[in-house]
Design an enzyme around this catalytic site. Structure first.
Site, PDB file in Angstrom:
ATOM      1  CD  GLU A  24      -6.755   0.971   1.316  1.00  0.00           C
ATOM      2  OE1 GLU A  24      -7.392   0.034   1.836  1.00  0.00           O
ATOM      3  OE2 GLU A  24      -6.302   0.926   0.161  1.00  0.00           O
ATOM      4  CB  SER A 151     -10.510   1.463   2.577  1.00  0.00           C
ATOM      5  OG  SER A 151      -9.653   0.446   3.058  1.00  0.00           O
ATOM      6  CE1 TYR A 217     -11.458  -1.208   7.317  1.00  0.00           C
ATOM      7  CE2 TYR A 217     -11.923   0.668   5.912  1.00  0.00           C
ATOM      8  CZ  TYR A 217     -11.368  -0.571   6.097  1.00  0.00           C
ATOM      9  OH  TYR A 217     -10.727  -1.190   5.073  1.00  0.00           O
ATOM     10  NE  ARG A 256     -13.144  -8.386   0.261  1.00  0.00           N
ATOM     11  CZ  ARG A 256     -12.645  -7.207   0.641  1.00  0.00           C
ATOM     12  NH1 ARG A 256     -11.731  -7.163   1.610  1.00  0.00           N
ATOM     13  NH2 ARG A 256     -13.041  -6.094   0.065  1.00  0.00           N
ATOM     14  CG  ASP A 258     -15.104  -6.631  -2.967  1.00  0.00           C
ATOM     15  OD1 ASP A 258     -15.048  -7.575  -2.162  1.00  0.00           O
ATOM     16  OD2 ASP A 258     -14.516  -5.547  -2.799  1.00  0.00           O
ATOM     17  CD  GLU A 271     -12.581  -2.865  -5.169  1.00  0.00           C
ATOM     18  OE1 GLU A 271     -11.485  -2.777  -4.580  1.00  0.00           O
ATOM     19  OE2 GLU A 271     -13.415  -1.942  -5.218  1.00  0.00           O
ATOM     20  CG  ASN A 273     -10.086  -5.782  -2.210  1.00  0.00           C
ATOM     21  OD1 ASN A 273      -9.845  -4.606  -2.003  1.00  0.00           O
ATOM     22  ND2 ASN A 273     -11.281  -6.201  -2.583  1.00  0.00           N
ATOM     23  N   GLY A 277      -8.113  -6.561   4.247  1.00  0.00           N
ATOM     24  CA  GLY A 277      -7.981  -6.305   5.668  1.00  0.00           C
ATOM     25  C   GLY A 277      -7.793  -7.602   6.444  1.00  0.00           C
TER      26      GLY A 277
END
Length: 311
Positions: A24, A151, A217, A256, A258, A271, A273, A277
């Protein structure tokens, strides 16, 4: 947060850690550049540091660090441990939470152990896996993913046993730990966490089979809905679940979570994070804007968390 930050001079010299060694790296370079510019606009004495190119010794000259490293080496407790050893305060989660959250398999085991944190049934994959038996037990479709990548790198949706074997081989290119989890049909959501509170929920929509690397992205057809379209009660329930999930892994500061939502309203945790980002079009800044917070203020508040860690 018990420490209130108003004067950038209190922060001293700040290293914005970016780049790194993981798959990443390109995303991290963009996140770090955006964070660096935001902090400098707020008067912070911030400088970019790429550990992959400059090493860790250079960090001894800094008073604190803003971690914008994604993936292994930056989001898995490694850089956090180095900063702890150097006595340098840093943003976000600590060593244990970072290591657990980076490992999707162990995150799911922890959630399952809590008893009230629903996550799709899953299994670890390796060269000895009986593909037909696994499909018979878990059903299809399945999502195959490297356990310690972000990602959506190396992820595949599979429909049968031969495809499952091929997907495992692809995921194993990025990580020796690979999992398959039951496919959840429904809406995909993400909940940003900041200073113990959940920000407005975002619903993700893509014409692709799932929210993959390109959808995140490079694609122009990915849609982000914030407000997310849920009722107030439904959004609050999702936020509460995300906060419990974040706290269960020991998350701190910001991050974050999900979440998938089936048509019948059931929620499934995917998951956590711990270093999401941070470009000005990423998901956490998007949720912050909906809450009335611009990108510079968001970066400022995340950095302020390092003062509490130091205290």
């Amino acid at each position: 947060m018990s420490v209130k930050l108003t004067d950038p001079a209190v922060l001293g010299r700040v290293a914005v850690l970016l780049g790194g060694w993981s798959a990443e790296r390109p995303v991290s370079l963009k996140s770090g550049a955006a964070v660096l510019a935001a902090l400098q606009r707020r008067g912070v004495a911030a400088e970019a540091v790429d550990p992959a190119e400059q090493g860790l010794e250079v960090l001894r000259d800094f008073d604190r660090a803003f971690i914008a490293l994604h993936g292994r080496g930056g989001e898995d407790g490694v850089i956090q441990g180095a900063l702890e050893a150097l006595g340098i305060p840093y943003t976000g989660s600590g060593v244990l939470a970072s290591a657990v959250a980076m490992d999707k398999h162990r995150t799911k085991l922890l959630w399952l152990g809590c008893g009230d944190l629903p996550t799709p049934v899953h299994a670890r994959l390796d060269a000895t896996t009986d593909w037909d038996a696994l499909v018979a037990r878990l059903g299809v479709p399945l999502m195959v993913k490297p356990a310690r990548e972000g990602s959506s790198i190396g992820m595949s949706k599979v429909m049968d046993a031969p495809e499952l074997c091929r997907a495992w081989r692809e995921a194993a290119r990025f990580d020796a730990e690979v999992i398959a989890e039951r496919w959840i049909e429904g809406g995909e959501y993400t909940v940003a966490v900041l200073d113990g509170e959940a920000l407005p929920v975002i619903r993700l929509e893509t014409p692709r089979s799932f929210y993959d690397y390109d959808a995140k992205y490079s694609a122009n057809d990915t849609q982000y809905h914030c407000p997310c379209g849920l009722s107030a009660a439904e959004e609050q329930a999702m936020q509460a679940l995300a906060l419990r999930a974040f706290e269960a892994v020991g998350g701190q500061g910001w991050g974050r979570v999900d979440v998938m939502r089936e048509a019948d309203g059931r929620l499934w945790l995917l998951e956590v994070n711990t270093v999401p980002g941070m470009t000005d079009h990423s998901l956490v800044p998007m949720a912050a804007r909906q809450a009335g917070m611009d990108f510079d203020e968001l970066c400022w508040r995340i950095l302020a968390g390092s003062l509490e860690r130091a205290a």
